[in-house]
Design a protein around this motif. Structure first.
Motif, short mmCIF file in Angstrom:
data_model
loop_
_atom_site.label_atom_id
_atom_site.label_comp_id
_atom_site.label_asym_id
_atom_site.label_seq_id
_atom_site.Cartn_x
_atom_site.Cartn_y
_atom_site.Cartn_z
N GLU A 1 0.83 -1.21 0.00
CA GLU A 1 0.00 0.00 0.00
C GLU A 1 0.86 1.25 0.00
O GLU A 1 2.06 1.20 0.29
N VAL B 1 -3.75 3.56 0.87
CA VAL B 1 -4.51 2.97 -0.23
C VAL B 1 -3.76 1.74 -0.71
O VAL B 1 -2.54 1.81 -0.94
N ASP C 1 -5.05 7.09 -7.73
CA ASP C 1 -6.07 7.58 -6.81
C ASP C 1 -5.61 8.83 -6.05
O ASP C 1 -6.36 9.38 -5.25
N PHE D 1 -4.97 1.92 -5.90
CA PHE D 1 -4.20 3.13 -6.20
C PHE D 1 -3.97 3.31 -7.70
O PHE D 1 -4.12 4.39 -8.24
N ARG E 1 -4.14 9.04 4.55
CA ARG E 1 -4.85 7.79 4.28
C ARG E 1 -3.90 6.81 3.62
O ARG E 1 -2.90 7.20 3.01
#
Lengths: 170, 269
Positions: free
Chosen positions: B135, B147, B160, B152, B145
């Motif tokens: 991630e 992802v 993203d 992503f 955050r």
């Protein structure tokens, strides 16, 4: 937060062991800056998108494409170009080996290749032919077919090793 | 060509970057190693008003082995990670795949996170992250955050990441005991963009095969250990919507998925 850099800014850096400065726009590529502002015309500009390797220089000791860096990014850094290799009247061992092995013809790609070799042989003093060819894959040479270049690099590595052994034996 | 004019700023704190992105996000680009972005700028395919250089931000410069993953900050260059002594043990797939990234001259400058943020469908690092199920961490003034790779990467050079976010860290899952990690790719010349690249995670009863250079993003598929491998590879090859381009035809790409996939899984290279 520092202010946004003005259209023209003074870049102070070390070029081939000497303190130098010059003007650069934000968008000025390092290769153009070195050639036009500091007269280091040994830096050859080929493709301008990082493929041909002709503009390779050392920044803080590492071989990088000077077309893929901005002049403003070398503020305070150490830059070495092909002009740093030879003494007053004597070419470096690498340059001499290139001459011995006909490792260049037109010479356009040579400056970049030499600078890559300087960095590479520091890290890998005894490379195999495969490793040398892999290192050279970052350079385009349309004259030599690379054979002479590979021989020259291997020869220098061998020469340096022999030299070192002799020094150790003295 | 030369880049179109832009303003340039080189902050030394991450918080300054996030403030700048909050204000200029849409019109700004982040530059780290610049090994893709500089080429794109030189060709004027992108013309940002503001270039934010993150090379002088020390707090983004770390390689940290955690319990479950290896965390790599946005300041880390590919050459640094490749020569990090713990890499082969922590994330063996990276140790195998990273020598294929460009050339040593571009790895000297290019960053790990930069390649992920750029999201070229044929790039090695997005493929490794997707195959391993890692991630990325995205930060903005609004918060932070994480992802997962599969969410992503959204298409060619598309992720993203929102305009006000900075990709600050990538997390590669640590190697598991008894699992084998393999990588291979085919390109016109070593260091060129991959025509097809494959990463395989081979466990006792499952195989995860990642394919780069074929679909518009890296794609990973789970294959059963005891299923018909040739059939599964054929299904995978057809499922990726391969395209013709100057380097290879779609049919050639499918064939490479089948042949290289078989070789990588059965023979290990």
């Amino acid at each position: 937060m520092e202010a946004v850099v003005k259209p023209r800014t003074v870049v102070q850096f070390e070029l081939n062991g000497r303190a130098r400065q010059g003007y650069a726009e934000s968008r000025t590529q390092l290769c153009d800056f070195l050639r036009h502002e500091t007269g280091a015309t040994g830096v050859h500009v080929g493709c301008e998108h990082g493929v041909c390797g002709a503009c390779t220089v050392l920044v803080d000791g590492k071989a990088v494409r000077s077309c893929l860096m901005l002049a403003v990014q070398v503020q305070g850094s150490r830059v070495e170009t092909v002009e740093s290799l030879a003494d007053e009247d004597l070419m470096s061992d690498l340059q001499q080996a290139f001459r011995r092995h006909h490792a260049l013809q037109c010479g356009f790609c040579t400056a970049g290749i030499l600078m890559s070799c300087v960095d590479y042989l520091e890290r890998e003093p005894e490379p195999t032919e495969t490793q040398v060819r892999d290192m050279l894959s970052g350079h385009l040479c349309r004259c030599t077919g690379y054979t002479g270049i590979v021989r020259a690099v291997l020869d220098v590595a061998h020469e340096r090793k022999t030299q070192q052994e002799n020094n150790n034996n003295v | 060509m030369k880049p179109a004019a832009f303003d340039y700023v080189s902050p030394t704190r991450k918080s300054d970057v996030l403030a700048l992105l909050a204000e200029h996000g849409q019109n700004a680009r982040i530059i780290a190693g610049g090994q893709s972005l500089m080429a794109v700028l030189n060709m004027r395919m992108t013309q940002p008003k503001l270039l934010i250089d993150i090379n002088r931000i020390d707090e983004l410069h770390y390689i940290e082995p955690q319990k479950r993953h290896l965390a790599v900050g946005a300041g880390v260059r590919q050459a640094e990670l490749l020569s990090w002594p713990g890499l082969a043990e922590a994330v063996p797939l990276l140790a195998r795949a990273m020598p294929w990234i460009g050339h040593f001259q571009t790895r000297n400058r290019g960053t790990v996170c930069g390649s992920l943020a750029h999201a070229d469908p044929s790039a090695e690092l997005p493929l490794c992250l997707t195959t391993l199920g890692g991630e990325v961490v995205l930060e903005s003034k609004r918060g932070r955050r994480t992802v997962v790779a599969e969410a992503f990467f959204q298409g060619i050079l598309t992720t993203d990441r929102r305009p006000d976010e900075l990709l600050t860290e990538v997390r590669f899952p640590m190697s598991q005991p008894g699992v084998e990690y393999r990588f291979n790719e085919i390109a016109m010349r070593h260091g060129d963009f991959a025509i097809v690249s494959l990463a395989a995670v081979i466990g006792a009863d499952a195989i995860r095969l990642g394919v780069g250079g074929v679909a518009d993003r890296p794609v990973a598929r789970n294959l059963e250990r005891d299923q018909d491998l040739a059939g599964a590879l054929n299904e995978t090859a057809w499922s990726l919507d391969a395209q013709d381009d100057v380097q290879a035809t779609a049919a050639y790409r499918r064939q490479m998925v089948r042949e290289l996939g078989k070789r990588l899984i059965e023979e290990g290279y």
